[in-house]
Write an enzyme that holds these catalytic residues in place. Structure first.
Site, mmCIF file in Angstrom:
data_model
loop_
_atom_site.group_PDB
_atom_site.id
_atom_site.type_symbol
_atom_site.label_atom_id
_atom_site.label_comp_id
_atom_site.label_asym_id
_atom_site.label_seq_id
_atom_site.Cartn_x
_atom_site.Cartn_y
_atom_site.Cartn_z
ATOM 1 C CB ALA A 71 -0.941 -0.007 1.205
ATOM 2 C CB THR A 72 4.091 2.172 1.579
ATOM 3 O OG1 THR A 72 3.638 1.997 2.929
ATOM 4 C CG2 THR A 72 5.048 3.364 1.540
ATOM 5 C CD GLN A 151 -5.407 -1.883 9.283
ATOM 6 O OE1 GLN A 151 -6.015 -2.901 9.629
ATOM 7 N NE2 GLN A 151 -4.101 -1.751 9.457
ATOM 8 C CB SER A 171 -0.880 -4.152 2.264
ATOM 9 O OG SER A 171 -0.042 -3.077 1.891
ATOM 10 C CB ALA A 172 -1.004 -9.269 0.081
ATOM 11 C CG HIS A 173 1.095 -7.178 5.353
ATOM 12 N ND1 HIS A 173 1.119 -6.807 6.681
ATOM 13 C CD2 HIS A 173 1.286 -6.046 4.648
ATOM 14 C CE1 HIS A 173 1.306 -5.504 6.766
ATOM 15 N NE2 HIS A 173 1.408 -5.020 5.544
ATOM 16 C CB THR A 209 10.068 -9.203 -13.346
ATOM 17 O OG1 THR A 209 10.872 -8.947 -14.496
ATOM 18 C CG2 THR A 209 9.520 -10.622 -13.416
ATOM 19 C CB CYS A 298 4.803 3.433 10.842
ATOM 20 S SG CYS A 298 3.086 3.917 11.026
#
Length: 355
Positions: A71-72, A151, A171-173, A209, A298
């Site tokens: 996301a960053t 979130q 973000s995936a995590h 890639t 963060c």
């Protein structure tokens, strides 16, 4: 050694079995997704399946999904806009978005905000309020709306289609996917400056890639998250969050639960006991076997007063006393009660010292 209990899902969610399996399978595919031979097409197929899985969860077209490192990086799409637009960032937004804030000046206007706050869990109400994100102070209207849904996605119903946003990041995590992969959602017809220049991957919007294994895990996590939303898993998580807060409130009379009376994520509880530093509580709970945090994760080892809480009107003493507990689908009532008992023991000692 006693079982450790993980209650820091807003920092990162444990890797899902589905994501791990998808990543392991993708690692056996040798091709580069940009190659035209069979091996390359196989890798490209993995990426495109995952793109469709992400799109299905966030309610957009697959063509609107741009894979990034997280996301960053996705939020960095705002950086070139600061040269031509006012970029207005809500004061409670995550640092990755807040870093691009310019304030109001002449020219076009970008409004950037977090749909769900990582510290307090506070959320926008839903599709009926989405159009209001274009209406700003002094009668100005935003030309571009950027939503950080990192979130929110997978925990509450959210759709890019009805959000009113032109751009969004995730973000995936946070979903139980791997760290180091995420997405920028770009509404069809919206031109952006490329996040990375080079070989022209991702339709020229982000060169490099593709992280095939990470993207595969991301897609699998999105599919699993969509299934949880549909089967009511997060309603059960909200019940556990309420049990936790009611248990703590019954004995800790000076403790407040930030945002308890407003719409918020089902898993998030921000606990403030003025004078009892959040940093101290995190260390005490860690030694007791519980992973929690004092706010947004963060950077490694960073503990500071919360800009978000100060923006919400809490004074310095209260803002430095916040403890964030965030639950997930594998959290149990036993986990919650064990934490409550351990925390209350330390809270009693704090009160005795403060008396």
């Amino acid at each position: 050694m006693a079982e450790r209990i993980y209650l820091d899902w807003n920092a990162t969610a444990p890797l899902r079995v589905e994501a791990r399996d998808a990543m392991l399978a993708a690692m056996d595919v040798v091709g580069n997704p940009s190659s035209v031979h069979a091996e390359g097409r196989a890798a490209k197929g993995i990426v495109e399946v995952a793109r469709a899985e992400v799109a299905a969860l966030v309610g957009c077209k697959p063509s609107e999904v741009v894979f990034t490192s997280g996301a960053t990086e996705a939020a960095s799409v705002l950086a070139p806009m600061t040269k031509t637009h006012s970029v207005l960032v809500d004061p409670t937004a995550h640092d990755a978005v807040w870093a691009h804030n310019t304030g109001l000046r002449d020219g076009g206007v970008v409004h950037a905000f977090g749909w769900a706050n990582s510290e307090t869990g506070h959320i926008d109400e839903g599709p009926e309020t989405a159009s209001g994100n274009r209406i700003l102070a002094e009668g100005r209207t935003a030309d571009i709306v950027f939503a950080d849904v990192t979130q929110a996605v997978g925990r509450i119903p959210w759709s890019f289609h009805w959000s009113g946003a032109d751009l969004a990041c995730l973000s995936a995590h946070k979903l139980g996917g791997p760290k180091g992969v995420g997405a920028l959602i770009v509404r069809d017809g919206r031109d952006i400056t490329a996040l990375l220049s080079g070989g022209g991957q991702e339709l020229g919007r982000r060169s490099g890639t593709e992280n095939v294994a990470g993207i595969a895990g991301f897609g699998a996590a999105c599919t699993a998250a969509a299934r949880e939303l549909a089967d009511g898993t997060w309603a059960r998580v909200a019940e556990l969050r309420n049990i936790l807060e009611n248990t703590l409130a019954s004995e800790a009379k000076d403790t407040i639960f930030v945002g308890k009376d407003v719409a918020r994520l089902p898993n998030t509880s921000l606990i403030v006991t003025p004078g009892w530093k959040g940093e101290t509580q995190v260390m005490q709970m860690d030694l007791a076997g519980f992973a929690v945090s004092s706010g947004s994760a963060c950077s490694s080892g960073k503990v500071k007063e919360s800009r978000v809480l100060k923006a919400m009107g809490l004074d310095d003493r209260a803002a430095a006393s916040a403890l964030r507990v965030s639950l997930g689908p594998t959290t149990t009532e036993d986990h919650v009660m064990a934490f409550a008992q351990a925390w209350l023991r330390h809270e009693q000692k704090f009160r005795q010292r403060a008396a």
